[in-house]
Write a protein that holds these residues in place. Sequence first.
Motif, short mmCIF file in Angstrom:
data_model
loop_
_atom_site.label_atom_id
_atom_site.label_comp_id
_atom_site.label_asym_id
_atom_site.label_seq_id
_atom_site.Cartn_x
_atom_site.Cartn_y
_atom_site.Cartn_z
N PRO A 1 -17.33 -5.68 115.23
CA PRO A 1 -17.56 -5.29 116.63
C PRO A 1 -17.67 -3.78 116.83
O PRO A 1 -18.44 -3.32 117.67
CB PRO A 1 -16.36 -5.87 117.38
N GLU A 2 -16.90 -3.00 116.06
CA GLU A 2 -16.93 -1.54 116.27
C GLU A 2 -18.27 -0.94 115.85
O GLU A 2 -18.85 -0.13 116.57
CB GLU A 2 -15.80 -0.88 115.49
N VAL A 3 -18.78 -1.35 114.69
CA VAL A 3 -20.08 -0.84 114.24
C VAL A 3 -21.18 -1.36 115.15
O VAL A 3 -22.10 -0.61 115.52
CB VAL A 3 -20.34 -1.26 112.77
N TRP B 1 -22.24 8.20 113.78
CA TRP B 1 -22.37 6.79 113.43
C TRP B 1 -23.55 6.56 112.50
O TRP B 1 -23.52 5.67 111.65
CB TRP B 1 -22.48 5.92 114.68
N GLN C 1 -21.06 -1.98 118.22
CA GLN C 1 -21.01 -1.28 119.51
C GLN C 1 -21.83 0.01 119.45
O GLN C 1 -22.38 0.43 120.46
CB GLN C 1 -19.57 -0.98 119.87
N HIS C 2 -21.93 0.63 118.27
CA HIS C 2 -22.60 1.93 118.14
C HIS C 2 -23.93 1.86 117.40
O HIS C 2 -24.70 2.83 117.43
CB HIS C 2 -21.68 2.91 117.42
#
Length: 177
Positions: free
Chosen positions: A95-97, A122, A99-100
């Motif tokens: 989810p973190e990657v 990122w 998101q960006h």
Amino acid sequence: MSEEQPDRPKPAELSGVDLARQALVAAKEQARARGAAAQQKKQARRGGLRSGARADGRDPLPLGAAINRLITERGWETPAAVGGVMGRWPQLVGPEVAQHCEPQKYDEDARILTVQCDSTAWATQLRLLAPTLVARLNEDLGHGTVKMIKVLGPGGPARRYGSLRAPGSKGPGDTYG
């Protein structure tokens, strides 16, 4: 005359699996055509089409089965699988990657997945994770489906042109990407 036509694009080279899949589809189509021709001759002798208890080519198919058959017959397995990756991007990369970083397009001929990131930090992080991500995608999609991930940085702000700009200045565009 053994000159090559420069206008014609060269067809994409198929691997062994793709060639085997195409040969299987062609063989199935030929067998189906032979069977359909024999069936039509038999029905013509009996006096036309008749409905029976057994399944035949006129029976309706469930939507999923019809779509799967169409994908297989047309050889669209790879584009359909990659399209599924675009939809499952957060589950594949986390989810973190996700998101960006967002997948933009897939070049089927070069087997390159293009991903756009929202910051240069990122983009750098994804470039470092690219080999691991390529391995994970190929594990999910099949060997050799994705050869490389092309990482794009963020797009800069819209360039404003006006009287307060120095001639030849690119403005803040140098700090993005």
